[in-house]
Design a protein around this motif. Sequence first.
Motif, mmCIF file in Angstrom:
data_model
loop_
_atom_site.group_PDB
_atom_site.id
_atom_site.type_symbol
_atom_site.label_atom_id
_atom_site.label_comp_id
_atom_site.label_asym_id
_atom_site.label_seq_id
_atom_site.Cartn_x
_atom_site.Cartn_y
_atom_site.Cartn_z
ATOM 1 N N GLN A 164 -4.195 7.513 -0.608
ATOM 2 C CA GLN A 164 -2.990 7.084 0.166
ATOM 3 C C GLN A 164 -2.271 5.875 -0.432
ATOM 4 O O GLN A 164 -0.968 5.649 -0.337
ATOM 5 N N ASP A 188 -5.643 10.509 5.732
ATOM 6 C CA ASP A 188 -5.315 9.054 6.112
ATOM 7 C C ASP A 188 -6.021 8.133 5.231
ATOM 8 O O ASP A 188 -7.216 8.220 4.640
ATOM 9 N N SER A 189 -5.652 6.708 5.456
ATOM 10 C CA SER A 189 -6.223 5.568 4.977
ATOM 11 C C SER A 189 -6.903 4.833 5.856
ATOM 12 O O SER A 189 -6.230 4.757 7.189
ATOM 13 N N ASP A 190 -7.899 4.122 5.834
ATOM 14 C CA ASP A 190 -8.631 3.266 6.905
ATOM 15 C C ASP A 190 -7.887 1.825 6.842
ATOM 16 O O ASP A 190 -8.532 1.108 7.920
ATOM 17 N N VAL A 191 -6.700 1.522 6.155
ATOM 18 C CA VAL A 191 -6.447 0.364 6.068
ATOM 19 C C VAL A 191 -5.285 0.325 7.573
ATOM 20 O O VAL A 191 -4.500 1.114 7.576
ATOM 21 N N GLN A 224 -17.872 4.656 6.284
ATOM 22 C CA GLN A 224 -16.270 4.923 6.686
ATOM 23 C C GLN A 224 -15.582 5.888 5.779
ATOM 24 O O GLN A 224 -14.866 6.690 6.237
ATOM 25 N N ARG A 225 -15.724 5.767 4.702
ATOM 26 C CA ARG A 225 -15.071 6.664 3.654
ATOM 27 C C ARG A 225 -15.359 7.760 3.096
ATOM 28 O O ARG A 225 -14.750 8.629 2.576
ATOM 29 N N HIS A 242 -8.409 7.144 1.157
ATOM 30 C CA HIS A 242 -7.797 5.612 1.232
ATOM 31 C C HIS A 242 -7.116 5.344 -0.015
ATOM 32 O O HIS A 242 -5.849 4.829 -0.042
ATOM 33 N N ASP A 243 -7.982 5.736 -1.113
ATOM 34 C CA ASP A 243 -7.482 5.587 -2.353
ATOM 35 C C ASP A 243 -6.128 6.227 -2.797
ATOM 36 O O ASP A 243 -5.164 5.995 -3.327
ATOM 37 N N SER A 258 -11.508 8.088 -2.364
ATOM 38 C CA SER A 258 -11.467 8.650 -1.021
ATOM 39 C C SER A 258 -10.232 8.658 -0.675
ATOM 40 O O SER A 258 -9.249 8.612 -1.378
ATOM 41 N N ALA A 305 -15.367 10.115 7.255
ATOM 42 C CA ALA A 305 -14.304 10.727 7.173
ATOM 43 C C ALA A 305 -13.706 11.916 7.751
ATOM 44 O O ALA A 305 -14.448 12.948 7.286
ATOM 45 N N HIS A 308 0.839 -1.175 0.038
ATOM 46 C CA HIS A 308 0.101 0.146 0.052
ATOM 47 C C HIS A 308 0.811 1.252 0.103
ATOM 48 O O HIS A 308 0.736 2.172 -0.700
#
Length: 244
Positions: free
Chosen positions: A153, A203-206, A193-194, A150-151, A148, A198, A47
């Motif tokens: 990141q 930040d990513s949620d992973v 979540q995203r 996440h993407d 989002s 958010a 990631h």
Amino acid sequence: EKIREMYGIGREPTDSYGRRCLIARRLIERGVRFVQLYINSHIWDTHTALATDLKKACDRTDRPIAALLRDLKQRGLLDDTLVVLAGAPCAARLDGRDVAMHTPIAIAADLLCHVAIDPPLAVAELRRVLRPGGRLLVNMPAYAWLLSAHDRQVHNVRRCSARQVSAMLRGAGFVRVHARYWNSLLLPLMVAQRKLLASNAADSDVAPFPPWLDAMLHAITEIERRLPFGLPAGGSVLATAERP
């Protein structure tokens, strides 16, 4: 001793995976029909920090994998052994020969969404290396509106609908294309979540989850897997196609 050296056994960073690859060769030699190898950590789902982490992953695995293929070939075992490597895209040559039209299966899992990938060129290359009748498996994150933090990141720049993935594969000359959604039961949680909750756009949620949460999320995907029908929406698109 030369065989162990070829696999990188007794040196770092190849010792652990080299031993596993050597054990795999011995099992195949003794007639075991299916052998699956794991490495002793989750090194490919990087990631972030791709420039350093992917190099470290390759340093641990390149020599043992090359040794396994060479060892199988010199023992006459490669002719009837299908070797599938999953985890990262690669371009391969064997004894100086291009692998074009020799590969029976190609997998592009969360590959075509990456910022460094040109999807038309990548799909054309996947078609090139597949032999006639070879199968392609593609996984893509779904829905452009779901892009989002996440993407960003993890360097994803595109999410697609099932129809868009189908059109891309057909446009590249694939036949028997079938695309469907999955991660459907978790889609509402992803949206919440995203997109709705958010709070930090950087930040990513992973992240590592507590075991109880991991088990619960896995149970939800297992319920979905057992459904006798597909669902009309999902967080990911899974597609299969055939090279004519």
